[in-house]
Every structure is written in structure tokens, then in C-alpha cells.
Design a protein around this motif. Structure first.
Motif, PDB file in Angstrom:
ATOM      1  N   GLU A 188       0.854  -1.199   0.000  1.00  0.00           N
ATOM      2  CA  GLU A 188       0.000   0.000   0.000  1.00  0.00           C
ATOM      3  C   GLU A 188       0.881   1.237   0.000  1.00  0.00           C
ATOM      4  O   GLU A 188       1.951   1.237   0.600  1.00  0.00           O
ATOM      5  N   ALA A 189       0.376   2.299  -0.610  1.00  0.00           N
ATOM      6  CA  ALA A 189       1.160   3.531  -0.720  1.00  0.00           C
ATOM      7  C   ALA A 189       1.290   4.223   0.632  1.00  0.00           C
ATOM      8  O   ALA A 189       0.474   4.034   1.538  1.00  0.00           O
ATOM      9  N   LEU A 190       2.323   5.044   0.734  1.00  0.00           N
ATOM     10  CA  LEU A 190       2.522   5.860   1.940  1.00  0.00           C
ATOM     11  C   LEU A 190       1.528   7.015   1.964  1.00  0.00           C
ATOM     12  O   LEU A 190       1.037   7.454   0.923  1.00  0.00           O
ATOM     13  N   ASP A 191       1.272   7.526   3.159  1.00  0.00           N
ATOM     14  CA  ASP A 191       0.393   8.696   3.319  1.00  0.00           C
ATOM     15  C   ASP A 191       1.175   9.948   3.673  1.00  0.00           C
ATOM     16  O   ASP A 191       0.637  11.048   3.600  1.00  0.00           O
ATOM     17  N   LYS A 192       2.413   9.800   4.125  1.00  0.00           N
ATOM     18  CA  LYS A 192       3.138  10.944   4.680  1.00  0.00           C
ATOM     19  C   LYS A 192       4.511  11.084   4.034  1.00  0.00           C
ATOM     20  O   LYS A 192       5.001  10.159   3.386  1.00  0.00           O
ATOM     21  N   ASP A 193       5.141  12.230   4.309  1.00  0.00           N
ATOM     22  CA  ASP A 193       6.481  12.503   3.806  1.00  0.00           C
ATOM     23  C   ASP A 193       7.536  11.929   4.746  1.00  0.00           C
ATOM     24  O   ASP A 193       7.445  12.093   5.959  1.00  0.00           O
ATOM     25  N   HIS A 194       8.542  11.311   4.152  1.00  0.00           N
ATOM     26  CA  HIS A 194       9.664  10.779   4.932  1.00  0.00           C
ATOM     27  C   HIS A 194      10.958  11.207   4.260  1.00  0.00           C
ATOM     28  O   HIS A 194      11.162  10.946   3.073  1.00  0.00           O
ATOM     29  N   SER A 195      11.835  11.850   5.021  1.00  0.00           N
ATOM     30  CA  SER A 195      13.074  12.385   4.451  1.00  0.00           C
ATOM     31  C   SER A 195      14.100  11.277   4.261  1.00  0.00           C
ATOM     32  O   SER A 195      14.108  10.278   4.994  1.00  0.00           O
ATOM     33  N   ALA A 196      14.984  11.505   3.314  1.00  0.00           N
ATOM     34  CA  ALA A 196      16.154  10.636   3.174  1.00  0.00           C
ATOM     35  C   ALA A 196      16.916  10.660   4.495  1.00  0.00           C
ATOM     36  O   ALA A 196      17.016  11.699   5.152  1.00  0.00           O
ATOM     37  N   GLY A 197      17.443   9.519   4.867  1.00  0.00           N
ATOM     38  CA  GLY A 197      18.176   9.428   6.135  1.00  0.00           C
ATOM     39  C   GLY A 197      17.318   8.915   7.271  1.00  0.00           C
ATOM     40  O   GLY A 197      17.836   8.423   8.269  1.00  0.00           O
ATOM     41  N   HIS A 198      15.987   9.051   7.148  1.00  0.00           N
ATOM     42  CA  HIS A 198      15.127   8.469   8.180  1.00  0.00           C
ATOM     43  C   HIS A 198      15.136   6.945   8.059  1.00  0.00           C
ATOM     44  O   HIS A 198      15.407   6.397   6.997  1.00  0.00           O
ATOM     45  N   SER A 199      14.840   6.298   9.145  1.00  0.00           N
ATOM     46  CA  SER A 199      14.957   4.847   9.186  1.00  0.00           C
ATOM     47  C   SER A 199      13.668   4.162   8.760  1.00  0.00           C
ATOM     48  O   SER A 199      12.571   4.730   8.893  1.00  0.00           O
ATOM     49  N   ALA A 200      13.824   2.951   8.262  1.00  0.00           N
ATOM     50  CA  ALA A 200      12.667   2.117   7.923  1.00  0.00           C
ATOM     51  C   ALA A 200      13.056   0.675   8.204  1.00  0.00           C
ATOM     52  O   ALA A 200      14.094   0.216   7.729  1.00  0.00           O
ATOM     53  N   GLY A 201      12.230  -0.013   8.966  1.00  0.00           N
ATOM     54  CA  GLY A 201      12.604  -1.389   9.262  1.00  0.00           C
ATOM     55  C   GLY A 201      11.615  -2.109  10.141  1.00  0.00           C
ATOM     56  O   GLY A 201      10.472  -1.668  10.334  1.00  0.00           O
ATOM     57  N   THR A 202      12.078  -3.214  10.687  1.00  0.00           N
ATOM     58  CA  THR A 202      11.190  -4.139  11.393  1.00  0.00           C
ATOM     59  C   THR A 202      11.221  -3.958  12.912  1.00  0.00           C
ATOM     60  O   THR A 202      10.453  -4.609  13.613  1.00  0.00           O
ATOM     61  N   GLU A 203      12.120  -3.098  13.408  1.00  0.00           N
ATOM     62  CA  GLU A 203      12.221  -2.932  14.864  1.00  0.00           C
ATOM     63  C   GLU A 203      11.199  -1.912  15.353  1.00  0.00           C
ATOM     64  O   GLU A 203      11.483  -0.721  15.513  1.00  0.00           O
ATOM     65  N   PHE A 204       9.992  -2.385  15.554  1.00  0.00           N
ATOM     66  CA  PHE A 204       8.923  -1.558  16.122  1.00  0.00           C
ATOM     67  C   PHE A 204       7.870  -2.515  16.671  1.00  0.00           C
ATOM     68  O   PHE A 204       7.794  -3.666  16.235  1.00  0.00           O
ATOM     69  N   VAL A 205       7.119  -2.036  17.624  1.00  0.00           N
ATOM     70  CA  VAL A 205       5.936  -2.799  18.066  1.00  0.00           C
ATOM     71  C   VAL A 205       4.762  -1.844  18.198  1.00  0.00           C
ATOM     72  O   VAL A 205       4.933  -0.639  18.414  1.00  0.00           O
ATOM     73  N   GLN A 206       3.585  -2.412  18.047  1.00  0.00           N
ATOM     74  CA  GLN A 206       2.360  -1.661  18.310  1.00  0.00           C
ATOM     75  C   GLN A 206       1.717  -2.228  19.577  1.00  0.00           C
ATOM     76  O   GLN A 206       1.765  -3.428  19.818  1.00  0.00           O
TER      77      GLN A 206
END
Ligand SMILES: [Cu+2]
Length: 941
Positions: free
Chosen positions: A684-702
Motif C-alpha cells: 500500500e502507498a505511503l500517506d506521509k512525507d519521509h526524508s532521506a536518512g530516516h529509518s525504515a525497518g522491522t524494529e517496532f511494536v504496536q
């Protein structure tokens, strides 16, 4: 020998209200004459088992026998566990186990084995059948130390255990016990390769079940946990995890409470007054009866592991913990309560075919995968034993009724912690599998896999889904690391045309339509100014660690915002949605492993993924520091984009959940569709802006919480490494405010999302007869063990020594004219303003909180028939770690006499007061420019 049938356990015997208890006692012990005494019952002096004062001795010599008679008076309040012990002179024998309990049950009760309901004579776990009332499960837990505090505990080979656990720094591992059993983390973490498993100390996936008691029950079973402090050395604080799985401080004072009323309840009775607890401090000889609201699984009716432990961190890390395992399907070796409809027996996936699910789907072989796959962690082979993003499940396409869904390959490695049969029955020949498991072997594989079991009535994976895999990190929960994989995030979601396993759930954590408050929380390392600088001491804790809202991270790190423990708020009936990410670098912490998690108390949640702790066979709920563990965006990504260009995409597999913008307020959670080189395509597409250098990955919990009742202030904290983390600041509170409240900065009046000081604007009562509209609020933690000052409030201290160094005159020690205002929180109010102090203890011993010139009530909603408070006011409370009070100041700021001025509040423990755990409440006589009036209250001009 399993613990349940283990002959080496404290003797727990039972009698009923009104019974005469006759004990034929023989002393076969070496070491002297012993008798047997039962605390709290009626007896003749000749029959007391001891020799107190002028009473005759009634102990017996070795090899001799006699009979003792005790009487349980005709009074319901005698129900509960009574301490069984020899004469009080035998303290040393007691500290090595010469104790037990007599559980007094309702009149006419019979006692039965939890295994098959046969009559039993003794044992800590029982099914109790009182005539005319519902049967309940009873778990008698005796908390005690091993030996006195000078005693060296030895292991099975006779070698002394260390006084300080080398793996955690915990004091006296193995010396803190429940029912003669202790499971120090040391014994788990000393396994080779376990350095990065500290977050899973409670995990049966990683380490097998503990040696301590594992009470078992079925969802909705009426339950009473009877705790007794059978030791003599230190206080303990019993705490039970699981959220809406609480008891009353004073159940007999609450006529609306009934242990028999169990099952799902999204709107529990507010009650006539006794406070809901999930923590209880108790000292030597004290016992409490915990009648559990909602029964097994709590009012939210979860299935899973409900951790219990002494909340004094060194005590549980040193072994004083266990968990309550609550099943949603019938298990071998655990008889259903005789008056309840038994839960269904689990089926394999083929057994779901032909059944109609809560969303209206009738399961066929064709739609089976659409039903099951969303309820399992993403399918894949983990890259290594720390890869929690996928789970290696399979389907057997050749089986009858194919496909049949299979779990991970069974772990057959030799690890003493699960080769013994313990409280959960094992499958013969398969040390890591459970009785009731069926296995299958896939073509080309050399070991078996257990068939995944499902609850046939609702099509959910039956608890537990996971089986032990020694040394591995458990997988994150399915449905994008959902906080509610078992119960579902939202109740009664409408069904669609396609199978939707999370639709139509009455027990979804948040009722449909409940307002959702979202908090993106990050754990950070930051210097914390604790005390004012003085010559030679900057007063800064360079190793501070706190929870902070993502929106405030940069301001805190840049020094624009004072670091403090995190207070967030929600109203009764609100749903709270939390994401947690961690940016504390490994290098900043003890032993170089910086994982964190977030454990909350009291609110309704799904223990399988919102407890914060990966207890037993729960999902992973702790996170590594994302800047190290996860890649960064190589190019910015914005709304509408489905592709991410990453610095390294090698860790991702199709189907895994990915958080884009970890640690930022813009965090968004998506699913990976495909991976090509360093580009990831999302489903699914993103809804928000994310700058280069910001992180993306699997280390998160809800996490997902439902604030069901007006339960005041609720503690939450990191549960990975409290020994090191809590004193540095990894604690918080959720304050549950009256319906319709808004929260405002007392200075500007602007709405706020967090902070220790707030004005609560509301028209709903906080406590009938005390505060029925807007009020001022201070969230206050007494936090001890900080490196700058051992004693703080909210990580701040005003040490006496800093003041006496300037002016030794004690008569002006607290004078702001002489020394300026203290560095600690300084709540202000106009005379008569309603004000509440929301306080929680975070220490290793008991502390007191005293508020001068004011009084408040320990129980705020304990009312008589005319809605007048019946509680007794006090100006000082004592509390141990995790105990909390909402101190509503009687008469408001300035007290009933409405006197303006500065009032001292302080930790009443002398050294803590001197070390700086004190502050001022400032009551102003007339309006000032930088303090908003409360709505409807006009301060003097
Ligand atoms: Cu303890």
C-alpha cells in the motif's frame, strides 16, 4: 516430576468457615522439638504448637506425635490463606522452608484436583466447589526468601551461587522464591550465546518454561489467587500482568463485586468504591486474597500468559516470578470447572473446513489460506536466530484435508529447562511440544513439525501458537506487529465480501466507535539535568534514558525541553494506540545490549502482544535500536509512493511488516510486497512525507490499550532491564481522566499531549463528592537509584547538601528567599482549586509521600449510601514500586481552610528527603499572568 505433583512444595491444606481443624502431627525432623501453629485462627493455649508466654509448650520431640485443634470461626472474613509454621523460635528453620498454608474456604466447600476433579487433601492449586456458588480455581502462592540474608544459596551440586548475578547485576539470585521455587535470570542467561536474550528472560520460546509455579486455567474461570508472605527478610510487592485482570483492595467493602461474574466486559462496573489493584505490597506474615475481576483472562478475556512477580526488580530478576497460563481451548490434564461449559477442543486447519466463522465466512479448502495467513506471523525462514520478522511455518499439501498448517520444526536440542515435564504437559518423545500436539513431517525434512491448532468456534490460532526454540528470538505478532493479534484491535468490525478473520469480534480490544488516541513513543538516551549545578558537580545524569513522544525527540536531545518521565493521558472509554521504537545505542547501556519494551498496567489489552513482555509463549514485544538494526531511506519517500529506496534491503522478505520513519511522528506501518536489490515495494502507498536518512525497518511494536474505567494513574515502564533503566528514567504513566476531559498547559492554556503538569478541563467527576469538574494535576514519580542523587522526584532532586554548602542554617534550608525555588516539579494553583497528585513509586524499598497542610484519601471512591466519602483521610502514604495513588487534596489547594502559601511535599524516608526528593506546592492568593484559571473558577484579582 512436574511441579504440580512435586512432593517438594510447601504444605497447603484446607478447611472451611466454621470447621474444627484437627491435625495429627508427627515430628520426624532433626534439629529439635517442633510444633505446628496456624496464624489467625482460634485455639487453646495447650494446642498452639508453640510455647508463648505462660502457655505450656506443645511442640513434640523427634519421633513423637500429638494432635492440635484449631477452630475457624463462623465469619466469612476468615476466608484466605493462614500461615502454618512452627513455634516462633524456629525462625531459621522457617527460612529454609518449614512453613505452609491453611486455606480457609467458603462454608461446605469441597476441594478437587485441577487435573481430573478427584478429591484432594493438599496442594497449592485446587478447584474449590462451594455449595450454592460457582466453583473457582485457587492458586496459593507463598512468597519467601531462601535462608536469611546472610545465607549462601547453593546450586544442585552444592556450589555457592554468587551474591550478585554476573549476567544482570541482580542481588542474591536464587534467594527469592515462590513455593520453594526460584528461576533467576542468571540460570537462563548463562546459556552460551544468550547475551542478546536479556529481553526474553521470561520467555518459554527462548528458554523453556520456568521452574516456578505455572497456574493454568480456561478463559472465564472464576479465580482466587491467595498470596502469603512466608519469609521474614524483606517486603515484596505482588504484581499480576494482563491489564484488565485486577482485584479489589477491599472486596468486602464493595457490594457490587462478585468473583462469580466472569467473562467479557468492556464496561465493567465502576463499583461502590474499593480501588482496583494489580500491585500489592506485603511483608512477612501478611496474606491477601485476590479475587480476579472477570476471572481467568480478565474482563477483556484474553488467552495467553499472565506474568506475576514481585515488582521489586532485583527480586524478580533473582527468581521470584512465574505466569498464569490461560487457554482458549481444552487441554489434556486440565479438567474444566464442573459447573462451566467446557471450551472446545482445538482442531488442525483441516478441522476448520465447513465451519462458519464470526464474520460469516464458511471455511473451504479454497479460502482457508485467506482466513489463516493474516493470523500468523509472515511466512519465511529467519535470516538468523535474532530475526523476528518472519516465522518458519509451512503447509502440508499432501495431508488429508490439505492444506494442513504446520508450525516451526520442533526443537530437539538438549536444554535442561524444557526437557523436564513441568506444569504444562509434554508430548512423549517431543521435549518441546505439548500434550495434545499432533506432528507431521514434510518431504525432505528430518524432524517433525507440530500441526497448528485452531479454536474451532472462532477460527483463531489456539493459544499457544508457538513452541520453544531454544536460544531464538520469538517472532513479532502477526497483522503488522499488532498489539492485539488474538483479541483483535477493534470490536465488531463489519465483515466484507472476502474472509476477514478480525471482523465481527465482540472481544476486539477497543469497542467500535471508541475514540483512538495515538502515541508514537521512542526510547532515547539523553543527559538528564537532575540537580542544579554546584561547584564540582554539574548535577547531570549523562546516562539518562527516557521514553519520549516522537514529536519531542529533537527538542529533548537539543536541550530545548527538560527530559522527564513520560506522562500521557486518555479519557475513560478511549482507545490508546501506541507505537514503540528504540534509539538507545547499544554502547550507551549495560553490557552493550539496548533493547527496550513498554509494559503497562491496569488497562484492557491483549497479553500476547501488548503486555510489553514476551512472557512464556507470547510474541516478541521488545525492540532493538533501529538506527543500528534497520536501514535508512536512501531517498525521500512521500504520499502515494509505494517504493522505498534503502541503504540496505537485505533483511526484508515479502510479507514482513515495515515501519517507515521509525522514531518520528510520521511513522507509518506497511507490508513489504517485494524486494529487489535495495528497493522495497510496499503493498500500500505511503500517506506521509519521509526524508532521506530516516529509518525504515522491522524494529517496532504496536500496543493497543482500552481504558475501560476511571482507574486513575496507571504505571508503565521498560521491562527489559529495570535494574539499570528505571533509575535512569525508563518509566511513565498513563493517566485515565474523566470522560470528556481536555488537557492543558497551566501557563498558556494550550492543549498538550504529555507532561507531568496539566490542567484537566472537564465537566465529569474525577471522584464524586471530591472533584466534580476541572482540576489541576501533577504526575509524580518517586524514582530512586539515580546516579546523580539516589532519590529523586521525576528524575529531579534538590539535595540538602547543596543548600547547606551555601548557608548551613537549617532554619532557612527550605526557604526560596534564601536558596531560590527547588529544582523539582513545582505545581501551582489558586486557593481552592481542585488538585490531584498522581503518584507512583519507582524504588527498591518502600517510600512515603507526604503533602504538608493537606489531606487526601487512599480510596477515592469509597462512598456511603448518600455518596459521601467513607474513607479515612491521611497526609502521608507508603508505597512500594508500582503501587500508585491519586492523592486528591481535600478542600483543594490550600486545604479546607483555603490558605495560600508554599507547602512542602517530600519522600518521608529521611535519607531520601535529604538526598533531594522533595518539592513545593505553591498556592496563590490572587491571579498571576502565567497561571491560567480553571474554567468556572475566578481567582482573586
Ligand atoms: Cu520482592
Amino acid at each position: 516430576i512436574g511441579l504440580r505433583d512435586d512432593p517438594i512444595q510447601p504444605l497447603v491444606i484446607r478447611a472451611n468457615i466454621g470447621d474444627c481443624v484437627e491435625i495429627n502431627f508427627t515430628n520426624n525432623a532433626s534439629g529439635g522439638d517442633f510444633g505446628m501453629h496456624i496464624d489467625g485462627l482460634a485455639f487453646d493455649a495447650q494446642n498452639s504448637g508453640d510455647a508463648v508466654g505462660r502457655n505450656p509448650s506443645s511442640s513434640v520431640a523427634r519421633g513423637q506425635s500429638r494432635t492440635y485443634r484449631f477452630y475457624v470461626p463462623e465469619d466469612d472474613t476468615f476466608e484466605g490463606t493462614h500461615y502454618v509454621r512452627p513455634g516462633p523460635g524456629n525462625r531459621d528453620a522457617v527460612s529454609h522452608g518449614l512453613f505452609g498454608g491453611l486455606a480457609v474456604e467458603p462454608r461446605g466447600s469441597t476441594y478437587h484436583s485441577p487435573k481430573d476433579l478427584s478429591p484432594i487433601d493438599s496442594g497449592w492449586e485446587a478447584v474449590i466447589r462451594p455449595p450454592g456458588k460457582k466453583a473457582f480455581r485457587e492458586y496459593v502462592q507463598l512468597y519467601h526468601e531462601i535462608g536469611n540474608e546472610d545465607y549462601d544459596v547453593v546450586d544442585a551440586a552444592g556450589a555457592k551461587l554468587p551474591r550478585v548475578d554476573p549476567t544482570t547485576d541482580s542481588y542474591r539470585p536464587g534467594a527469592r522464591a515462590i513455593n520453594y521455587r526460584s528461576e533467576p535470570f542468571m540460570r537462563r542467561l548463562e546459556r552460551p550465546g544468550a547475551e542478546d536474550e536479556k529481553a526474553h528472560g521470561y520467555g518459554s520460546y527462548t528458554f523453556g518454561d520456568p521452574a516456578t509455579v505455572i497456574p493454568r486455567g480456561y478463559q472465564g474461570d472464576p479465580t482466587k489467587i491467595r498470596i502469603l508472605h512466608a519469609g521474614a527478610e524483606v517486603f515484596h510487592i505482588f504484581h499480576l500482568h494482563g491489564g484488565g485482570i485486577r482485584w479489589r483492595l477491599n472486596p468486602k467493602a464493595d457490594p457490587l463485586f462478585d468473583y462469580q461474574k466472569t467473562g467479557l466486559d468492556k464496561n465493567p462496573e465502576e463499583g461502590a468504591g474499593s480501588t482496583r489493584l494489580d500491585s500489592q505490597a506485603f511483608g512477612p506474615g501478611e496474606s491477601y486474597d485476590l479475587e480476579i475481576e472477570g476471572g481467568a483472562g480478565g474482563v477483556q478475556q484474553g488467552a495467553g500468559e499472565f506474568l506475576f512477580h514481585c515488582h521489586i526488580i532485583e527480586h524478580y530478576v533473582s527468581g521470584m516470578w512465574g505466569f498464569w497460563r490461560v487457554f482458549d481451548t481444552r487441554q489434556p490434564g486440565l479438567a474444566p470447572l464442573p459447573d462451566r461449559v467446557p471450551l472446545p477442543t482445538a482442531v488442525d486447519s483441516a478441522g476448520l473446513v465447513g465451519r462458519t466463522m464470526p464474520d460469516g465466512t464458511t471455511i473451504t479448502q479454497a479460502n482457508l489460506d485467506d482466513w489463516i495467513r493474516p493470523q500468523l506471523p509472515p511466512q519465511g525462514v529467519p535470516a538468523d536466530d535474532q530475526d523476528a520478522a518472519v516465522w518458519d511455518w509451512k503447509t502440508d499439501e499432501r495431508a488429508a484435508g490439505a492444506p494442513v498448517y504446520l508450525g516451526e520444526r520442533e526443537d530437539r536440542s538438549a536444554w535442561a529447562n524444557y526437557t523436564n515435564a513441568r506444569d504444562t504437559e509434554k508430548l512423549d518423545g517431543h521435549p518441546s511440544l505439548m500434550a495434545g500436539d499432533a506432528v507431521a513431517r514434510l518431504e525432505g525434512e528430518t524432524v517433525d513439525r507440530p500441526k497448528i491448532r485452531f479454536n474451532p468456534s472462532n477460527g483463531r490460532p489456539a493459544f499457544p501458537l508457538l513452541r520453544p526454540q531454544v536460544g531464538k528470538r520469538p517472532p513479532f505478532s502477526p497483522n503488522k506487529h499488532s498489539g492485539a493479534p488474538y483479541l483483535g484491535e477493534t470490536g465488531n468490525v463489519p465483515s466484507g465480501a472476502a474472509p476477514s478473520p478480525f471482523a465481527g469480534r465482540q472481544d476486539g480490544i477497543c469497542p467500535s466507535g471508541a475514540p483512538v488516541r495515538t502515541f508514537n513513543i521512542v526510547t532515547i538516551a539523553t543527559p538528564v539535568p537532575v540537580a542544579k549545578p554546584v561547584p564540582g558537580n554539574a548535577g547531570v545524569d549523562a546516562g539518562g534514558q527516557i521514553f519520549v513522544l516522537a514529536q519531542d525527540v529533537e527538542d529533548v536531545l537539543a536541550g530545548r525541553k527538560q527530559p522527564e518521565p513520560l506522562a500521557i493521558r486518555a479519557n475513560v472509554g478511549d482507545c490508546v494506540a501506541v507505537t514503540l521504537t528504540n534509539r538507545i545505542p547499544d554502547a550507551a547501556v549495560d553490557r552493550g545490549f539496548s533493547k527496550t519494551n513498554l509494559h503497562i498496567h491496569h488497562v484492557q489489552f491483549d497479553t500476547q502482544a501488548s503486555d510489553g513482555v514476551s512472557t512464556g509463549l507470547s510474541y516478541e514485544q521488545s525492540v532493538e535500536d533501529y538506527p543500528t538494526a534497520d536501514p535508512q531511506l536512501a531517498a525521500s519517500a512521500g504520499p502515494g509512493s509505494r517504493t522505498l529506496s534503502l541503504t540496505d534491503a537485505s533483511k526484508f522478505q515479502p510479507g514482513v511488516a515495515i515501519a517507515v520513519g521509525q522514531g518520528t511522528e510520521e511513522i507509518e506501518i506497511r507490508t513489504v510486497e517485494s524486494v529487489s536489490a535495495n528497493t522495497v515495494t510496499l503493498t500500500e502507498a505511503l500517506d506521509k512525507d519521509h526524508s532521506a536518512g530516516h529509518s525504515a525497518g522491522t524494529e517496532f511494536v504496536q500496543s493497543r490499550w482500552y481504558a475501560d474505567v476511571l482507574m486513575d494513574n496507571v504505571f508503565w515502564h521498560d521491562h527489559v532491564d529495570g535494574i539499570h533503566g528505571w533509575p535512569k528514567g525508563l518509566v511513565g504513566q498513563l493517566i485515565v481522566e474523566p470522560k470528556g476531559s481536555t488537557y492543558h498547559d497551566p501557563v498558556t492554556g494550550n492543549q498538550i499531549r504529555s507532561g507531568a503538569l496539566a490542567d484537566i478541563r472537564t465537566t465529569s467527576p474525577l471522584a464524586t463528592g471530591q472533584v466534580e469538574g476541572s482540576f489541576r494535576e501533577l504526575a509524580l514519580w518517586t524514582i530512586n537509584g539515580n546516579s546523580v542523587s539516589d532519590s529523586t522526584v521525576n528524575l529531579r532532586a534538590e539535595p540538602w547538601a547543596n543548600r547547606t554548602a551555601v548557608d548551613p542554617d537549617p532554619s532557612v534550608l527550605f526557604s526560596s528567599w534564601r536558596h531560590g525555588d527547588p529544582n523539582t516539579p513545582l505545581p501551582r494553583a489558586y486557593t481552592g482549586d481542585p488538585i490531584a497528585i498522581r503518584t507512583i513509586n519507582v524504588g527498591t524499598t518502600l517510600d512515603t509521600l507526604k503533602v504538608d497542610g493537606h489531606r487526601f484519601f487512599r480510596e477515592n471512591r469509597f462512598l456511603d449510601g448518600e455518596n459521601r466519602t467513607k474513607a479515612t483521610p491521611t497526609d502521608t502514604v507508603h508505597y512500594g514500586v508500582s503501587e500508585r495513588y491519586t492523592a486528591i487534596l481535600d478542600g483543594g489547594a490550600g486545604g479546607p481552610e483555603q490558605r495560600p502559601g508554599d507547602y512542602l511535599y517530600a519522600n518521608g524516608i529521611g535519607r531520601r528527603f535529604r538526598q533531594g526528593a522533595w518539592g513545593l506546592l505553591r498556592v496563590l492568593p490572587r491571579r498571576v499572568g502565567d497561571l491560567q484559571p480553571l474554567p468556572g473558577r475566578e481567582p482573586n484579582a
